[in-house]
Write a protein that holds these residues in place. Sequence first.
Motif, PDB file in Angstrom:
ATOM      1  N   ALA A  49       0.854  -1.187   0.000  1.00 16.79           N
ATOM      2  CA  ALA A  49       0.000   0.000   0.000  1.00 16.79           C
ATOM      3  C   ALA A  49       0.887   1.233   0.000  1.00 16.79           C
ATOM      4  CB  ALA A  49      -0.916   0.000   1.220  1.00 16.79           C
ATOM      5  N   SER A  50       0.730   2.063  -0.978  1.00 17.74           N
ATOM      6  CA  SER A  50       1.553   3.246  -1.127  1.00 17.74           C
ATOM      7  C   SER A  50       0.975   4.395  -0.325  1.00 17.74           C
ATOM      8  CB  SER A  50       1.608   3.630  -2.603  1.00 17.74           C
ATOM      9  OG  SER A  50       2.178   4.906  -2.751  1.00 17.74           O
ATOM     10  N   LYS A  51       1.849   5.220   0.222  1.00 12.88           N
ATOM     11  CA  LYS A  51       1.393   6.428   0.903  1.00 12.88           C
ATOM     12  C   LYS A  51       1.329   7.602  -0.062  1.00 12.88           C
ATOM     13  CE  LYS A  51       1.817   5.780   5.644  1.00 12.88           C
ATOM     14  NZ  LYS A  51       0.998   6.583   6.469  1.00 12.88           N
ATOM     15  N   ALA A  52       1.746   7.399  -1.291  1.00  5.83           N
ATOM     16  CA  ALA A  52       1.716   8.473  -2.287  1.00  5.83           C
ATOM     17  C   ALA A  52       0.279   8.720  -2.736  1.00  5.83           C
ATOM     18  CB  ALA A  52       2.565   8.080  -3.492  1.00  5.83           C
ATOM     19  N   PRO A  53      -0.064   9.987  -3.065  1.00  4.35           N
ATOM     20  CA  PRO A  53      -1.414  10.254  -3.556  1.00  4.35           C
ATOM     21  C   PRO A  53      -1.647   9.540  -4.883  1.00  4.35           C
ATOM     22  CG  PRO A  53      -0.079  12.262  -3.536  1.00  4.35           C
ATOM     23  CD  PRO A  53       0.753  11.170  -2.960  1.00  4.35           C
ATOM     24  N   PRO A  59      -4.219  15.953  -3.926  1.00  6.76           N
ATOM     25  CA  PRO A  59      -4.009  15.280  -2.644  1.00  6.76           C
ATOM     26  C   PRO A  59      -4.869  15.859  -1.510  1.00  6.76           C
ATOM     27  CG  PRO A  59      -2.092  16.601  -3.222  1.00  6.76           C
ATOM     28  CD  PRO A  59      -3.015  16.622  -4.399  1.00  6.76           C
ATOM     29  N   ALA A  60      -5.376  17.086  -1.676  1.00  6.16           N
ATOM     30  CA  ALA A  60      -6.218  17.692  -0.646  1.00  6.16           C
ATOM     31  C   ALA A  60      -7.706  17.434  -0.880  1.00  6.16           C
ATOM     32  CB  ALA A  60      -5.968  19.197  -0.569  1.00  6.16           C
ATOM     33  N   ARG A  80      -3.476  12.681   5.858  1.00  2.88           N
ATOM     34  CA  ARG A  80      -4.279  13.904   5.802  1.00  2.88           C
ATOM     35  C   ARG A  80      -5.614  13.667   6.488  1.00  2.88           C
ATOM     36  NH1 ARG A  80      -4.509  18.721   3.413  1.00  2.88           N
ATOM     37  NH2 ARG A  80      -2.590  18.429   2.257  1.00  2.88           N
ATOM     38  N   VAL A  81      -6.150  14.741   7.064  1.00  2.00           N
ATOM     39  CA  VAL A  81      -7.443  14.728   7.739  1.00  2.00           C
ATOM     40  C   VAL A  81      -8.350  15.773   7.096  1.00  2.00           C
ATOM     41  CG1 VAL A  81      -8.598  15.299   9.921  1.00  2.00           C
ATOM     42  CG2 VAL A  81      -6.540  13.893   9.936  1.00  2.00           C
ATOM     43  N   TRP A  82      -9.641  15.446   7.012  1.00  2.00           N
ATOM     44  CA  TRP A  82     -10.670  16.391   6.559  1.00  2.00           C
ATOM     45  C   TRP A  82     -11.725  16.459   7.647  1.00  2.00           C
ATOM     46  CZ3 TRP A  82      -8.247  12.838   3.597  1.00  2.00           C
ATOM     47  CH2 TRP A  82      -7.668  13.255   2.401  1.00  2.00           C
ATOM     48  N   LEU A  83     -12.163  17.656   7.988  1.00  2.00           N
ATOM     49  CA  LEU A  83     -13.298  17.851   8.878  1.00  2.00           C
ATOM     50  C   LEU A  83     -14.469  18.205   7.973  1.00  2.00           C
ATOM     51  CD1 LEU A  83     -11.571  19.964  11.689  1.00  2.00           C
ATOM     52  CD2 LEU A  83     -11.691  17.468  11.433  1.00  2.00           C
ATOM     53  N   VAL A  84     -15.461  17.325   7.919  1.00  2.00           N
ATOM     54  CA  VAL A  84     -16.554  17.458   6.956  1.00  2.00           C
ATOM     55  C   VAL A  84     -17.840  17.771   7.702  1.00  2.00           C
ATOM     56  CG1 VAL A  84     -17.797  16.340   5.065  1.00  2.00           C
ATOM     57  CG2 VAL A  84     -15.403  15.737   5.499  1.00  2.00           C
ATOM     58  N   THR A  93      -8.973  20.979   6.087  1.00  2.00           N
ATOM     59  CA  THR A  93      -8.165  19.809   5.775  1.00  2.00           C
ATOM     60  C   THR A  93      -6.727  20.134   6.133  1.00  2.00           C
ATOM     61  OG1 THR A  93      -7.534  18.157   4.112  1.00  2.00           O
ATOM     62  CG2 THR A  93      -7.839  20.423   3.335  1.00  2.00           C
ATOM     63  N   PHE A  94      -5.990  19.131   6.600  1.00  2.00           N
ATOM     64  CA  PHE A  94      -4.613  19.371   7.015  1.00  2.00           C
ATOM     65  C   PHE A  94      -3.818  18.070   7.030  1.00  2.00           C
ATOM     66  CE2 PHE A  94      -7.506  19.196  10.636  1.00  2.00           C
ATOM     67  CZ  PHE A  94      -6.970  18.196  11.444  1.00  2.00           C
TER      68      PHE A  94
END
Length: 186
Positions: A49-53, A59-60, A80-84, A93-94
């Motif tokens: 499993a790659s961590k690359a986008p 990527p965001a 990365r995290v998104w608050l939805v 997102t951060f």
Amino acid sequence: MAASSTGIVAGLTAAALATIGYLAHQAAETVPAGLGRAAQASATPAAGASKAPRAGEDPAALPGGSGKGARVVYSLRGDRVWLVAGDEAVSRTFKVVPSAVDPAPGSYSVTSRSKAVTGSDGVPVEHVVRFASVNGVVIGFSAAVGGPTPPASDPKVRTGGIRESRADGDAMWTFATIGRKVVVVR
């Protein structure tokens, strides 16, 4: 009088511990199918499993298949995290520094929060938002006190702290209250 006070304190302590044990048991019994111990047995992404986008994607951008409604989305691949919000609008997102132990992809809920504690790696942290456990390692988001996001921890040390900046930690603390859905995606 002192002996009876000690007995009362011991009784209250025993009652509190029994209540915590009962609530932990109830929480374990209500884990949705597919999120039990077997689903969480793998503490790291699958081999390869790659961590690359993903190629050609922003990527965001909020990952597809991350659920509906108000939720926190955490990408293992993108760190990365998104608050939805409930209207599907991304309020923030951060990037984060991942923990040494990853939760399995799936849907979780915020189970506990702490304003300030010492992390399992010995770093003072604040705004701790916990949502999963893998083989006894508690997984949650936190911000290091007094400085920038620390570098990734020693991978030989089994820690569950997903680190974010203090500003992002403030936003997570406000958004991710007890019971808030957390969706983990690859």
